[in-house]
Design a protein around this motif. Structure first.
Motif, PDB file in Angstrom:
ATOM      1  N   SER A 191      30.003  32.189  71.170  1.00  0.00           N
ATOM      2  CA  SER A 191      29.552  31.652  69.884  1.00  0.00           C
ATOM      3  C   SER A 191      30.215  30.290  69.697  1.00  0.00           C
ATOM      4  O   SER A 191      31.177  29.941  70.385  1.00  0.00           O
ATOM      5  N   CYS A 192      29.724  29.557  68.745  1.00  0.00           N
ATOM      6  CA  CYS A 192      30.276  28.230  68.467  1.00  0.00           C
ATOM      7  C   CYS A 192      31.772  28.318  68.161  1.00  0.00           C
ATOM      8  O   CYS A 192      32.583  27.595  68.745  1.00  0.00           O
ATOM      9  N   VAL A 193      32.159  29.206  67.262  1.00  0.00           N
ATOM     10  CA  VAL A 193      33.561  29.307  66.858  1.00  0.00           C
ATOM     11  C   VAL A 193      34.427  29.812  68.018  1.00  0.00           C
ATOM     12  O   VAL A 193      35.556  29.349  68.201  1.00  0.00           O
ATOM     13  N   TYR A 194      33.917  30.747  68.806  1.00  0.00           N
ATOM     14  CA  TYR A 194      34.636  31.233  69.989  1.00  0.00           C
ATOM     15  C   TYR A 194      34.936  30.055  70.918  1.00  0.00           C
ATOM     16  O   TYR A 194      36.066  29.884  71.378  1.00  0.00           O
ATOM     17  N   ASN A 195      33.929  29.243  71.174  1.00  0.00           N
ATOM     18  CA  ASN A 195      34.099  28.098  72.079  1.00  0.00           C
ATOM     19  C   ASN A 195      35.076  27.072  71.518  1.00  0.00           C
ATOM     20  O   ASN A 195      35.858  26.483  72.271  1.00  0.00           O
ATOM     21  N   GLU A 196      35.060  26.873  70.204  1.00  0.00           N
ATOM     22  CA  GLU A 196      36.009  25.946  69.571  1.00  0.00           C
ATOM     23  C   GLU A 196      37.448  26.448  69.740  1.00  0.00           C
ATOM     24  O   GLU A 196      38.345  25.682  70.071  1.00  0.00           O
ATOM     25  N   ILE A 197      37.636  27.739  69.498  1.00  0.00           N
ATOM     26  CA  ILE A 197      38.982  28.316  69.622  1.00  0.00           C
ATOM     27  C   ILE A 197      39.434  28.280  71.079  1.00  0.00           C
ATOM     28  O   ILE A 197      40.571  27.910  71.379  1.00  0.00           O
ATOM     29  N   LEU A 198      38.537  28.631  71.988  1.00  0.00           N
ATOM     30  CA  LEU A 198      38.871  28.593  73.409  1.00  0.00           C
ATOM     31  C   LEU A 198      39.237  27.179  73.841  1.00  0.00           C
ATOM     32  O   LEU A 198      40.224  26.972  74.552  1.00  0.00           O
ATOM     33  N   GLU A 199      38.481  26.198  73.398  1.00  0.00           N
ATOM     34  CA  GLU A 199      38.796  24.796  73.732  1.00  0.00           C
ATOM     35  C   GLU A 199      40.182  24.416  73.218  1.00  0.00           C
ATOM     36  O   GLU A 199      40.954  23.753  73.917  1.00  0.00           O
ATOM     37  N   HIS A 200      40.505  24.846  72.002  1.00  0.00           N
ATOM     38  CA  HIS A 200      41.835  24.574  71.441  1.00  0.00           C
ATOM     39  C   HIS A 200      42.921  25.202  72.317  1.00  0.00           C
ATOM     40  O   HIS A 200      43.908  24.550  72.657  1.00  0.00           O
ATOM     41  N   GLU A 201      42.748  26.461  72.684  1.00  0.00           N
ATOM     42  CA  GLU A 201      43.749  27.148  73.511  1.00  0.00           C
ATOM     43  C   GLU A 201      43.869  26.502  74.888  1.00  0.00           C
ATOM     44  O   GLU A 201      44.962  26.415  75.452  1.00  0.00           O
ATOM     45  N   MET A 202      42.769  26.031  75.418  1.00  0.00           N
ATOM     46  CA  MET A 202      42.810  25.377  76.734  1.00  0.00           C
ATOM     47  C   MET A 202      43.557  24.043  76.674  1.00  0.00           C
ATOM     48  O   MET A 202      44.089  23.585  77.680  1.00  0.00           O
ATOM     49  N   GLN A 203      43.641  23.434  75.494  1.00  0.00           N
ATOM     50  CA  GLN A 203      44.459  22.228  75.344  1.00  0.00           C
ATOM     51  C   GLN A 203      45.933  22.556  75.581  1.00  0.00           C
ATOM     52  O   GLN A 203      46.657  21.753  76.158  1.00  0.00           O
ATOM     53  N   HIS A 204      46.357  23.737  75.152  1.00  0.00           N
ATOM     54  CA  HIS A 204      47.732  24.171  75.412  1.00  0.00           C
ATOM     55  C   HIS A 204      47.962  24.315  76.917  1.00  0.00           C
ATOM     56  O   HIS A 204      48.978  23.861  77.445  1.00  0.00           O
ATOM     57  N   VAL A 205      47.022  24.937  77.605  1.00  0.00           N
ATOM     58  CA  VAL A 205      47.131  25.130  79.054  1.00  0.00           C
ATOM     59  C   VAL A 205      47.167  23.767  79.750  1.00  0.00           C
ATOM     60  O   VAL A 205      48.006  23.525  80.620  1.00  0.00           O
ATOM     61  N   LYS A 206      46.275  22.885  79.344  1.00  0.00           N
ATOM     62  CA  LYS A 206      46.199  21.551  79.952  1.00  0.00           C
ATOM     63  C   LYS A 206      47.519  20.794  79.776  1.00  0.00           C
ATOM     64  O   LYS A 206      47.994  20.126  80.702  1.00  0.00           O
ATOM     65  N   LEU A 207      48.117  20.923  78.605  1.00  0.00           N
ATOM     66  CA  LEU A 207      49.385  20.246  78.339  1.00  0.00           C
ATOM     67  C   LEU A 207      50.458  20.698  79.325  1.00  0.00           C
ATOM     68  O   LEU A 207      51.168  19.879  79.903  1.00  0.00           O
ATOM     69  N   TYR A 208      50.566  22.010  79.542  1.00  0.00           N
ATOM     70  CA  TYR A 208      51.533  22.506  80.532  1.00  0.00           C
ATOM     71  C   TYR A 208      51.195  22.005  81.924  1.00  0.00           C
ATOM     72  O   TYR A 208      52.085  21.581  82.672  1.00  0.00           O
ATOM     73  N   LYS A 209      49.934  22.046  82.297  1.00  0.00           N
ATOM     74  CA  LYS A 209      49.533  21.634  83.644  1.00  0.00           C
ATOM     75  C   LYS A 209      49.826  20.155  83.892  1.00  0.00           C
ATOM     76  O   LYS A 209      50.109  19.759  85.018  1.00  0.00           O
ATOM     77  N   GLU A 210      49.745  19.350  82.846  1.00  0.00           N
ATOM     78  CA  GLU A 210      50.025  17.918  82.992  1.00  0.00           C
ATOM     79  C   GLU A 210      51.516  17.607  82.903  1.00  0.00           C
ATOM     80  O   GLU A 210      52.035  16.797  83.665  1.00  0.00           O
ATOM     81  N   LYS A 211      52.183  18.217  81.953  1.00  0.00           N
ATOM     82  CA  LYS A 211      53.559  17.828  81.647  1.00  0.00           C
ATOM     83  C   LYS A 211      54.601  18.418  82.595  1.00  0.00           C
ATOM     84  O   LYS A 211      55.602  17.770  82.877  1.00  0.00           O
ATOM     85  N   LEU A 212      54.393  19.636  83.083  1.00  0.00           N
ATOM     86  CA  LEU A 212      55.411  20.221  83.962  1.00  0.00           C
ATOM     87  C   LEU A 212      55.534  19.479  85.291  1.00  0.00           C
ATOM     88  O   LEU A 212      56.654  19.173  85.707  1.00  0.00           O
TER      89      LEU A 212
END
Length: 142
Positions: A37-58
Motif C-alpha cells: 500500500s502507499c503508506v506501507y511503501n512510505e514507511i518501508l522507504e523511511h526504514e530503508m534510509q536507516h539501513v542505507k545510513l549504516y551501509k554508507e557510514k560504517l
C-alpha cells in the motif's frame, strides 16, 4: 618482533586490520499497514534510509580509522622494553582508538536519530492522504 637483549628493548611493526560491519538488519513494517500500500511503501522507504545510513557510514568510518591509524603508526616500528610493546599497543587501542571509534559511532547514531524527527513522523503519518492516521484510528474515517 626483534629483541635487543643487551638494551632490554624490542620492536615490532604492528599490523592492524580494520573492518566494520553491521549485523544483518531486519526491517519490519507493522502488519496494520497492508503490504504494497502507499503508506506501507512510505514507511518501508523511511526504514530503508536507516539501513542505507549504516551501509554508507560504517565503511567510511573504517576508512577514517585506517587513515588515522596509518598516520599514528606511519610504518614505524613500536619500540619498548622487552615484553611490553604489545601491551603498550593494546593500551593504545583501548585508550585512544576505542574511544575514537565509539565517538564516531555516536555521530552515526545521531544521524539515525535525526531520521526519526518529529517532522518526519508527522510527514509519514499524514502521507498517502493520511492513511496511517486512518488505519491507526487517530482520525475520523469519514
Amino acid at each position: 618482533m626483534i629483541e635487543d637483549k643487551q638494551n632490554n628493548q624490542e620492536c615490532f611493526a604492528p599490523r592492524i586490520e580494520i573492518s566494520m560491519e553491521h549485523p544483518a538488519i531486519d526491517v519490519y513494517v507493522s502488519k496494520e499497514f497492508p503490504e504494497n500500500s502507499c503508506v506501507y511503501n512510505e514507511i518501508l522507504e523511511h526504514e530503508m534510509q536507516h539501513v542505507k545510513l549504516y551501509k554508507e557510514k560504517l565503511p567510511a568510518l573504517a576508512d577514517l580509522v585506517r587513515q588515522e591509524m596509518s598516520k599514528r603508526y606511519a610504518n614505524t616500528p613500536l619500540i619498548g622494553p622487552i615484553g611490553r610493546t604489545k601491551e603498550q599497543l593494546s593500551e593504545d587501542i583501548n585508550r585512544t582508538w576505542m574511544p575514537f571509534i565509539k565517538a564516531e559511532l555516536e555521530k552515526i547514531e545521531d544521524l539515525q536519530a535525526a531520521l526519526d524527527s518529529e517532522d518526519e513522523y508527522t510527514r509519514l503519518s499524514w502521507s498517502c492522504l493520511g492513511q496511517a492516521q486512518t488505519i491507526l484510528g487517530f482520525r475520523d474515517r469519514h
